[in-house]
Design a protein around this motif. Structure first.
Motif, PDB file in Angstrom:
ATOM      1  N   THR B 508      41.371  76.658  13.159  1.00 33.76           N
ATOM      2  CA  THR B 508      40.839  75.368  13.597  1.00 33.76           C
ATOM      3  C   THR B 508      41.431  74.994  14.946  1.00 33.76           C
ATOM      4  O   THR B 508      40.721  74.568  15.861  1.00 33.76           O
ATOM      5  N   CYS B 509      42.719  75.179  15.074  1.00 30.37           N
ATOM      6  CA  CYS B 509      43.391  74.868  16.338  1.00 30.37           C
ATOM      7  C   CYS B 509      42.803  75.716  17.465  1.00 30.37           C
ATOM      8  O   CYS B 509      42.537  75.227  18.564  1.00 30.37           O
ATOM      9  N   MET B 510      42.560  76.984  17.193  1.00 28.16           N
ATOM     10  CA  MET B 510      42.028  77.885  18.222  1.00 28.16           C
ATOM     11  C   MET B 510      40.589  77.508  18.587  1.00 28.16           C
ATOM     12  O   MET B 510      40.211  77.496  19.749  1.00 28.16           O
ATOM     13  N   TRP B 511      39.805  77.235  17.572  1.00 28.41           N
ATOM     14  CA  TRP B 511      38.389  76.931  17.831  1.00 28.41           C
ATOM     15  C   TRP B 511      38.255  75.626  18.612  1.00 28.41           C
ATOM     16  O   TRP B 511      37.492  75.536  19.574  1.00 28.41           O
ATOM     17  N   GLU B 512      39.046  74.619  18.215  1.00 28.69           N
ATOM     18  CA  GLU B 512      38.954  73.321  18.880  1.00 28.69           C
ATOM     19  C   GLU B 512      39.450  73.397  20.322  1.00 28.69           C
ATOM     20  O   GLU B 512      38.902  72.759  21.204  1.00 28.69           O
ATOM     21  N   ASN B 513      40.517  74.153  20.549  1.00 29.16           N
ATOM     22  CA  ASN B 513      41.177  74.104  21.858  1.00 29.16           C
ATOM     23  C   ASN B 513      40.947  75.315  22.756  1.00 29.16           C
ATOM     24  O   ASN B 513      41.100  75.232  23.962  1.00 29.16           O
ATOM     25  N   VAL B 514      40.641  76.453  22.139  1.00 28.06           N
ATOM     26  CA  VAL B 514      40.545  77.685  22.924  1.00 28.06           C
ATOM     27  C   VAL B 514      39.180  78.332  22.704  1.00 28.06           C
ATOM     28  O   VAL B 514      38.962  79.483  23.011  1.00 28.06           O
ATOM     29  N   GLY B 515      38.267  77.545  22.118  1.00 34.77           N
ATOM     30  CA  GLY B 515      36.957  78.095  21.761  1.00 34.77           C
ATOM     31  C   GLY B 515      36.040  78.233  22.956  1.00 34.77           C
ATOM     32  O   GLY B 515      36.381  78.867  23.946  1.00 34.77           O
ATOM     33  N   MET B 516      34.894  77.572  22.857  1.00 40.20           N
ATOM     34  CA  MET B 516      33.851  77.811  23.852  1.00 40.20           C
ATOM     35  C   MET B 516      34.128  77.214  25.215  1.00 40.20           C
ATOM     36  O   MET B 516      33.740  77.753  26.226  1.00 40.20           O
ATOM     37  N   ALA B 517      34.716  76.045  25.246  1.00 43.08           N
ATOM     38  CA  ALA B 517      34.979  75.388  26.519  1.00 43.08           C
ATOM     39  C   ALA B 517      36.430  74.958  26.494  1.00 43.08           C
ATOM     40  O   ALA B 517      36.867  74.251  25.607  1.00 43.08           O
ATOM     41  N   ARG B 518      37.180  75.414  27.479  1.00 35.34           N
ATOM     42  CA  ARG B 518      38.623  75.178  27.486  1.00 35.34           C
ATOM     43  C   ARG B 518      38.999  74.287  28.658  1.00 35.34           C
ATOM     44  O   ARG B 518      38.383  74.363  29.713  1.00 35.34           O
ATOM     45  N   THR B 519      40.013  73.489  28.461  1.00 36.44           N
ATOM     46  CA  THR B 519      40.555  72.706  29.567  1.00 36.44           C
ATOM     47  C   THR B 519      42.048  72.967  29.622  1.00 36.44           C
ATOM     48  O   THR B 519      42.635  73.455  28.652  1.00 36.44           O
ATOM     49  N   SER B 580      36.088  80.028  35.776  1.00 35.09           N
ATOM     50  CA  SER B 580      35.214  80.253  34.625  1.00 35.09           C
ATOM     51  C   SER B 580      34.463  81.542  34.856  1.00 35.09           C
ATOM     52  O   SER B 580      33.949  81.776  35.946  1.00 35.09           O
ATOM     53  N   CYS B 581      34.435  82.403  33.851  1.00 36.53           N
ATOM     54  CA  CYS B 581      33.626  83.603  33.973  1.00 36.53           C
ATOM     55  C   CYS B 581      33.263  84.085  32.583  1.00 36.53           C
ATOM     56  O   CYS B 581      34.078  84.062  31.675  1.00 36.53           O
ATOM     57  N   GLY B 582      31.997  84.471  32.419  1.00 38.36           N
ATOM     58  CA  GLY B 582      31.525  85.014  31.153  1.00 38.36           C
ATOM     59  C   GLY B 582      31.939  84.180  29.969  1.00 38.36           C
ATOM     60  O   GLY B 582      31.698  82.981  29.908  1.00 38.36           O
ATOM     61  N   GLY B 583      32.607  84.833  29.012  1.00 37.97           N
ATOM     62  CA  GLY B 583      33.004  84.158  27.781  1.00 37.97           C
ATOM     63  C   GLY B 583      34.196  83.224  27.972  1.00 37.97           C
ATOM     64  O   GLY B 583      34.618  82.570  27.019  1.00 37.97           O
ATOM     65  N   HIS B 584      34.722  83.158  29.163  1.00 41.52           N
ATOM     66  CA  HIS B 584      35.849  82.244  29.420  1.00 41.52           C
ATOM     67  C   HIS B 584      35.349  81.080  30.265  1.00 41.52           C
ATOM     68  O   HIS B 584      35.049  81.242  31.453  1.00 41.52           O
ATOM     69  N   PHE B 585      35.222  79.927  29.657  1.00 43.23           N
ATOM     70  CA  PHE B 585      34.709  78.774  30.381  1.00 43.23           C
ATOM     71  C   PHE B 585      35.756  77.683  30.446  1.00 43.23           C
ATOM     72  O   PHE B 585      36.137  77.103  29.427  1.00 43.23           O
ATOM     73  N   ARG B 586      36.215  77.423  31.657  1.00 39.76           N
ATOM     74  CA  ARG B 586      37.155  76.339  31.858  1.00 39.76           C
ATOM     75  C   ARG B 586      36.385  75.160  32.433  1.00 39.76           C
ATOM     76  O   ARG B 586      35.791  75.248  33.500  1.00 39.76           O
ATOM     77  N   VAL B 587      36.424  74.054  31.699  1.00 38.10           N
ATOM     78  CA  VAL B 587      35.620  72.889  32.055  1.00 38.10           C
ATOM     79  C   VAL B 587      35.883  72.429  33.494  1.00 38.10           C
ATOM     80  O   VAL B 587      34.977  71.982  34.205  1.00 38.10           O
ATOM     81  N   GLU B 588      37.134  72.609  33.952  1.00 40.18           N
ATOM     82  CA  GLU B 588      37.483  72.168  35.306  1.00 40.18           C
ATOM     83  C   GLU B 588      36.769  72.986  36.378  1.00 40.18           C
ATOM     84  O   GLU B 588      36.679  72.554  37.526  1.00 40.18           O
ATOM     85  N   TYR B 589      36.326  74.201  36.011  1.00 43.52           N
ATOM     86  CA  TYR B 589      35.752  75.069  37.037  1.00 43.52           C
ATOM     87  C   TYR B 589      34.281  75.323  36.751  1.00 43.52           C
ATOM     88  O   TYR B 589      33.914  76.296  36.088  1.00 43.52           O
ATOM     89  N   GLN B 590      33.438  74.385  37.205  1.00 44.29           N
ATOM     90  CA  GLN B 590      32.009  74.550  37.059  1.00 44.29           C
ATOM     91  C   GLN B 590      31.309  73.906  38.245  1.00 44.29           C
ATOM     92  O   GLN B 590      31.850  73.038  38.909  1.00 44.29           O
ATOM     93  N   TYR B 591      30.092  74.383  38.469  1.00 38.22           N
ATOM     94  CA  TYR B 591      29.285  73.760  39.528  1.00 38.22           C
ATOM     95  C   TYR B 591      28.697  72.463  38.985  1.00 38.22           C
ATOM     96  O   TYR B 591      28.732  72.215  37.773  1.00 38.22           O
ATOM     97  N   ASP B 592      28.108  71.673  39.876  1.00 35.43           N
ATOM     98  CA  ASP B 592      27.564  70.388  39.465  1.00 35.43           C
ATOM     99  C   ASP B 592      26.545  70.532  38.342  1.00 35.43           C
ATOM    100  O   ASP B 592      26.404  69.669  37.487  1.00 35.43           O
TER     101      ASP B 592
END
Ligand SMILES: Cc1cc2nc3c(=O)[nH]c(=O)nc-3n(C[C@H](O)[C@H](O)[C@H](O)COP(=O)(O)OP(=O)(O)OC[C@H]3O[C@@H](n4cnc5c(N)ncnc54)[C@H](O)[C@@H]3O)c2cc1C
Ligand code: SF4
Ligand code: FES
Lengths: 277, 638
Positions: B508-519, B580-592
């Protein structure tokens, strides 16, 4: 039945379970309480016996194995040995799960493995009998786990084509008509679970063996060695202590992949052909 | 330390052929003097053990299931790619190479990917010769379908059971070698430690899962083919036994773990229904060809019967956000978009973690019959699990962890930084980069096992004296003792919580914090939380029974303990990668517009981590990636 020394069993007797509610009053939000009568056997040499457990708080969305997980969590917390059973993919494809439920391998839902059986097929208050595969050639390892090495031996006897890695011709060099490819695929769908053996009054592994024999016999790649293959595989089947096929067709009824007994007829034809070679 | 991938130089088209020629060979009569330990008998390990046995090496193979045929490769549904160009639609090795590099968001090595594309064609030939019943057209030739991320039809399939048929092919080749005596198979045997002597891998310590016996097997090379680690999220599409244990044992003995944060989330899985749930089931992505994804526009509509929600109140969010790809947006994009809707309070089904996949329009357009023909088995599977009829009411889907692109670091020869330790298939990091395209994992497993390792392991063995280390060696004895001590520790804690409870908490900790979108914040939270769960585990876990018998709790305790350490490394990798790249998405690094923003200037490298002890910060090593044949370009799916 000797479940009365079990802690869980004492909490609620089967009679009380029945009193919890009628068979129809568990809606989408209701939960079920079930009585499980399970084969327990510490190891191959120890005697086994049926023990009684109660499964509580089960919803219709639980799979059968998840229901057992819930029971096991309770057992562990009370310092008891959980019920061991084989499983891995939990999506009906690896062939690992193997339980006889109320006398039927995989529980009797058509074309369904135990892991894909869901509790909505049961009713609040039901008593469920859970046993391992039973066959002379499948010795019990522990509780619901049996040793299916016999199926490996059958495969090792001839369940392959003798191709060497790297020397194969272009895949399209030998066209295979679609109906033949489809027939081979029908046979190849066997997951090697052994339910056919468990269902057979003779403990025969004929359906399993025939599926492989038929797959290869249908394909040009497999035809070259067809005669040796069928003889070797049938010999292995006998050596491992599997019984003979006497056309009960229980295997087909129990098979989660719907493997058809027509493949047994095919095996028999191949076998007779091989004897005259 | 700058890592060297030992990639061949010169024109890429010739790289594998040249390398193969340059490598040393082992004389046929000497082969049997070498013992090779193959851990795992899925596509990668099964193919490797069979091929090496065939060549005359003395092979010992291991798996934790009761039969090699049950490895998790069996579950793959969709298909396997190859650059055969049978449909004459313009496919080539070059194009498969290009698609794979681009699909992986430029985080894979060019030379490795080229080789994969090159040998892909041999794989199909090999499998057909084994009797794998691939789909055929009426003329009898092999049939192809197209799959995510490619514009050509290059995917070979056996109904919806491609992984099963490929694995049975490898398993039959393996069975033949077992019979021939070149391969000795050890089923229901779990590798728990790696034995390293004078810096080289020389053995493994295993537990016999039936008798509980702990023993060492020595050999001249060790091949880890142990699959992926996404069960670190607890719920995933992987089989229950999939773990990081073998890889983690190697990490603790000095092997580097590369790109662990690249985990693939698959968008079309059946959502979770309750806390008891043990796994998530994947449904083929092909469903998105005809199904439309939507959620209610208003949160208060979420509990309503979907049919009662008027068109105007539905948000077809993929069509809205990605007008040109729509419902067919790539996996990472479709997954993230679904989570965003749910996080916004507009998810449907239990716990609000689901979106609708609606076939009403296509049924109206094409008729139920056509839809049934195309996807009948998937509708059936859905109904079996959810008891809902997808033809009458929209299906519910949610993304689920599915595949590990990261894994042990290997060079071009598939050898880790520990000499003699080779890593194949999903267990290594090599060819997918940050994102794996559909139908390419099966290809990689078989390429590694049938066609790469037989060449590269020889090069290593030719420079190695056989049989140097025996089971009496001090390192072997120490390893046995360590494994026994750890098992005893589990058995003696006698706490209050079950292993599953800890695994669920970690997941649960991993899915919530390290899952699809990470900050940065969520990752820091995970890194702070994990040690706490780990400490409690070692104080409060309850494992019943003894070590001298079949004990599934003990098995699970070991796997969970390893996940509890590995999870921290994974999170740290995600935190350090400020892009952010592929399966690693960091919310801070995205285009508009929400597209992933890669940072090639600073992060065009493989991040390989060196373990420094439990709870200690691991050390990062970098292998710079060079793109000489394909130009770095932004991935856009607008
Ligand atoms: C549901 C699903 C569908 C998929 N569909 C596709 C698809 O359509 N196309 C595609 O290309 N890919 C697909 N994939 C991905 C692909 O199936 C896997 O990546 C691939 O099969 C992995 O193969 P492998 O040989 O590396 O590992 P596995 O098949 O996982 O084999 C691992 C082996 O290691 C053994 N093992 C593990 N740990 C230990 C240990 N400690 N000791 C001893 N033995 C151990 C296991 O017993 C097993 O034999 C799918 C994956 C999933 C989950
Ligand atoms: S024939 Fe059917 S029942 Fe028998 S092993 Fe194969 S899948 Fe199982
Ligand atoms: S657990 Fe794999 S078929 Fe049931």
């Amino acid at each position: 039945m000797s479940g009365h020394n079990d802690h869980n069993a004492q909490e609620t007797t089967p009679a009380q379970v029945g009193g919890h509610g009628g068979h129809d009053d568990h809606g989408a939000h209701g939960t079920m309480t079930l009585t499980l009568i399970v084969w327990r056997q510490p190891n191959a040499d120890a005697p086994g016996r049926m023990e009684t457990y109660v499964a509580k708080g089960i919803t219709e969305h639980h799979s059968f194995l998840e229901m057992l997980d819930v029971v096991n969590e309770d057992l562990i917390k009370t310092g008891k040995e959980p019920i061991v059973f084989d499983h891995d993919c939990r999506e009906g494809i690896c062939g690992m799960c193997s339980q006889v439920i109320n006398g039927v391998p995989h529980g009797g839902q058509e074309r369904t493995t135990v892991c894909q059986l869901h509790m909505r097929k049961f009713k609040n208050g039901d008593t469920i009998y859970i046993e391992p595969w039973r066959a002379k050639a499948f010795p019990i390892v522990k509780d619901l786990i049996v040793d299916r090495e016999g199926l490996e031996k059958i495969m090792q006897a001839g369940g392959y084509t003798s191709v060497h890695t790297g020397g194969a011709p272009d895949a399209n060099a030998t066209p295979i008509p679609k109906p033949i490819a489809e027939y081979a695929m029908d046979a190849a769908e066997c997951i090697g679970c052994g339910a056919c053996v468990a269902a057979c009054p003779n403990g025969s592994a004929m359906l399993f063996t025939s599926a492989k024999v038929a797959q290869f016999a249908a394909l040009p790649q497999g035809q070259v060695e067809a005669a040796e293959r069928v003889k070797a595989m049938v010999q292995a089947l006998q050596d491992c202590g599997f019984g003979n096929c006497s056309n009960h067709y229980e295997c087909q009824a129990a098979c989660p992949k719907g493997i058809n007994v027509q493949f047994i007829a095919h095996l028999n034809r191949e076998y007779v052909k091989a004897l005259f070679k | 330390m700058i890592l060297d991938g030992k990639c061949p130089t010169g024109p890429i088209e010739k790289s594998w052929d040249k390398h193969r020629f340059d490598m040393k060979l082992v004389n046929p009569s000497n082969k049997r003097k070498y013992k090779i330990l193959v851990v795992g008998t899925g596509l990668a390990g099964g193919a490797a053990a069979a091929s090496l046995g065939e060549l005359g090496y003395n092979v010992e193979a291991f798996c934790y299931q009761d039969s090699p045929r049950r490895a998790h490769s069996i579950a793959a549904q969709g298909g396997i790619n190859a650059a055969k160009n049978y449909p004459n639609d313009g496919d080539s090795i070059q194009r498969l190479f290009y698609d794979t590099i681009k699909g992986g968001d430029f985080r894979a090595r060019e030379a490795d990917v080229w080789r994969l594309a090159q040998v892909s064609n041999n794989i199909i030939d090999q499998c057909v010769a084994q009797g794998v019943p691939f789909g055929r057209d009426y003329a009898g030739y092999l049939d192809n379908r197209s799959f995510g991320g490619a514009q050509v039809s290059r995917t070979f399939f056996s109904r919806g059971q491609t992984g099963q048929q490929l694995l049975l092919g490898a398993y039959s080749a393996l069975s033949r070698q077992i019979k021939a005596g070149t391969v000795k198979m050890f089923s229901r045997t779990e590798m728990l430690d790696l034995v390293v002597v004078d810096g080289e891998a020389k053995g493994i310590t295993v537990r016999d899962l039936i008798t509980g016996e702990i023993r060492v097997h020595t050999g001249d090379a060790v091949l880890l083919c142990t699959g992926g680690y996404v069960n670190v999220f607890y719920l995933s599409t992987n089989a229950m036994g999939c773990s990081v244990t073998a890889n983690w044992a190697a990490v603790k003995k000095g092997a580097l773990m590369a790109n662990p944060c690249y985990t693939q989330i698959h968008p079309t899985c059946i959502p979770q229904a309750g806390d008891y749930q043990s796994k998530l089931t994947l449904m083929s992505e092909s469903l998105r060809n005809d199904g439309r994804c939507w959620v209610p526009k208003k949160a208060e509509d979420c509990g309503k019967v979907p049919g009662s929600i008027p068109e105007a109140d539905r948000d077809y969010y993929l069509e809205r956000k990605y007008p040109s790809f729509g419902n067919l947006a790539p996996r990472d994009i479709a997954s993230r978009a679904a989570k965003e809707q749910c996080d916004d309070g507009r998810g449907v089904g239990p716990g609000g973690r689901g979106v609708y996949l609606d076939f009403a329009d296509s049924i109206q357009r094409l008729g139920e019959h056509t839809i049934r023909e195309r996807y009948g088995n998937l509708f059936e599977m859905y109904e079996r699990i959810t008891d809902e009829n997808g033809y009458k009411t929209p299906m519910r889907i949610y993304p689920a962890p599915h595949y590990a692109m990261g894994g042990l670091w290997v060079d071009y020869n598939l050898m880790s930084n520990v000499p003699g330790l080779f890593v194949l298939g999903e267990a290594n990091f090599s060819v997918h980069g940050a994102n794996r395209l559909g139908a390419s994992a099966l290809m990689q497993g078989l390429a590694d096992g049938y066609f790469v390792i037989p060449n590269t392991v020889a090069h290593y063995l030719a420079q190695t004296k056989p049989g140097v280390v025996k089971a009496e060696h001090a390192e072997c004895k120490k390893s046995i003792q360590d494994v026994k001590d750890r098992a005893n520790k589990f058995l003696n804690i006698n706490g209050k919580k079950t292993v599953t409870e800890f695994m669920r908490e970690l997941g649960t900790c991993m899915w919530e914090n390290v899952g699809m979108a990470r900050t940065e914040k969520s990752l820091t939270t995970a890194i702070e939380k994990i040690p706490g769960i780990r400490e409690e585990f070692w104080k409060n876990v309850k494992v019943t029974g003894t070590g001298a018998e079949l004990n599934q709790q003990l098995e699970n305790a070991g796997r969970t303990a390893d996940f509890l350490e590995f999870a921290e490394m994974l999170s740290r990798d995600a935190l350090h990668r400020n892009e952010s790249c592929g399966g690693h998405f960091r919310v801070e690094y995205q285009y508009d517009d929400g597209e992933a923003k890669r940072n090639d200037a600073d992060f065009c490298y493989v991040g390989a981590w060196e373990y420094k002890g439990v709870g200690k910060e691991p050390e990062l090593h970098k292998e710079p990636l060079k793109f000489e044949n394909i130009h770095l370009a932004v991935r856009s799916y607008k």
